[in-house]
Design a protein around this motif. Structure first.
Motif, short mmCIF file in Angstrom:
data_model
loop_
_atom_site.label_atom_id
_atom_site.label_comp_id
_atom_site.label_asym_id
_atom_site.label_seq_id
_atom_site.Cartn_x
_atom_site.Cartn_y
_atom_site.Cartn_z
N UNK A 27 7.36 5.28 14.06
CA UNK A 27 6.50 5.06 12.98
C UNK A 27 6.91 5.68 11.48
N UNK A 28 7.56 6.71 11.49
CA UNK A 28 7.86 7.08 10.14
C UNK A 28 8.89 6.01 9.48
N UNK A 29 9.89 5.76 10.48
CA UNK A 29 10.92 4.71 9.92
C UNK A 29 10.13 3.47 9.45
N UNK A 30 9.19 2.87 10.23
CA UNK A 30 8.60 1.90 9.66
C UNK A 30 7.66 2.03 8.39
N UNK A 31 7.11 3.06 8.42
CA UNK A 31 6.51 3.43 7.04
C UNK A 31 7.23 3.59 5.91
N UNK A 32 8.70 4.08 6.07
CA UNK A 32 9.50 4.11 5.03
C UNK A 32 10.07 2.93 4.75
N UNK A 38 7.44 -2.63 -0.37
CA UNK A 38 6.27 -2.78 -1.28
C UNK A 38 6.85 -2.44 -2.50
N UNK A 39 7.29 -1.31 -2.80
CA UNK A 39 7.96 -0.94 -4.08
C UNK A 39 8.98 -2.16 -4.79
N UNK A 40 9.56 -2.73 -3.83
CA UNK A 40 10.64 -3.91 -4.35
C UNK A 40 9.66 -4.71 -4.92
N UNK A 41 8.89 -5.40 -4.07
CA UNK A 41 7.88 -6.46 -4.18
C UNK A 41 7.28 -6.51 -5.43
N UNK A 57 -1.64 5.47 0.16
CA UNK A 57 -1.60 6.24 1.31
C UNK A 57 -2.79 6.70 1.98
N UNK A 58 -3.68 7.10 1.05
CA UNK A 58 -5.16 7.42 1.37
C UNK A 58 -5.90 6.09 1.99
N UNK A 59 -5.61 5.10 1.35
CA UNK A 59 -6.27 3.84 1.96
C UNK A 59 -5.61 3.55 3.59
N UNK A 134 3.79 -10.16 4.41
CA UNK A 134 5.06 -10.70 4.78
C UNK A 134 5.91 -9.36 5.48
N UNK A 135 5.69 -8.37 5.06
CA UNK A 135 6.30 -7.18 5.90
C UNK A 135 5.87 -7.08 7.20
N UNK A 136 4.62 -7.37 7.50
CA UNK A 136 3.92 -7.23 8.96
C UNK A 136 4.70 -8.43 9.89
#
Length: 149
Positions: A27-32, A38-41, A57-59, A134-136
């Protein structure tokens, strides 16, 4: 005699902890990976990223909590044959609960977008929605390919 009882229990406990840790690590790997994607896009500046990620992250945490609540409500009721056992009153109450959670998710997303408007441009907010989808989609595709192979 006690060892015959305790040993299987300890093995079960260790296996459960290992499995849970493995799931948490994935889960942590997927989040990273999602954060990097997202940062790149979005091509966030350093200043934008510093303001964006706490809001995101709060959202994301709140959204996951609401979705978990929704799934728990649904899964608790929808075991094989359980739908047929629901009374009309219980079904109505469950439907109301599901609608309330959906409304909460909608309200949360509206607040999230409003909060982001002070941090990034409207165009980047739209890019964010596309990047998430796109990520999903890419993640699901990888999971399917892994299961086939």
């Amino acid at each position: 005699m006690k060892t015959k009882i305790i040993l299987p229990f300890i093995l079960l406990l260790v296996t459960s902890i290992s499995f849970a840790q493995g799931f948490k690590d994935k889960k942590e790997k997927v989040k990273a990976l999602k954060v990097a994607y997202i940062t790149e896009q979005l091509d966030l500046t350093t200043e934008e990223a510093q303001k964006f990620w706490p809001i995101y992250n709060a959202f994301d945490d709140k959204q996951a909590e609401l979705r978990h609540e929704k799934m728990k409500a649904i899964l608790d009721r929808f075991e094989p044959g359980s739908v047929e056992k629901l009374s009309e009153k219980e079904a109505s109450a469950l439907l109301t609960q599901m609608e309330t959670i959906e409304e909460s998710l909608f309200t949360l997303r509206k607040k999230f977008i409003k909060d982001l408007q002070g941090v990034i441009s409207a165009k980047k907010i739209i890019k964010l929605k596309k990047a998430e989808e796109d990520f999903n989609r890419h993640l699901l595709k990888q999971i399917r390919e892994k299961r086939k192979g």
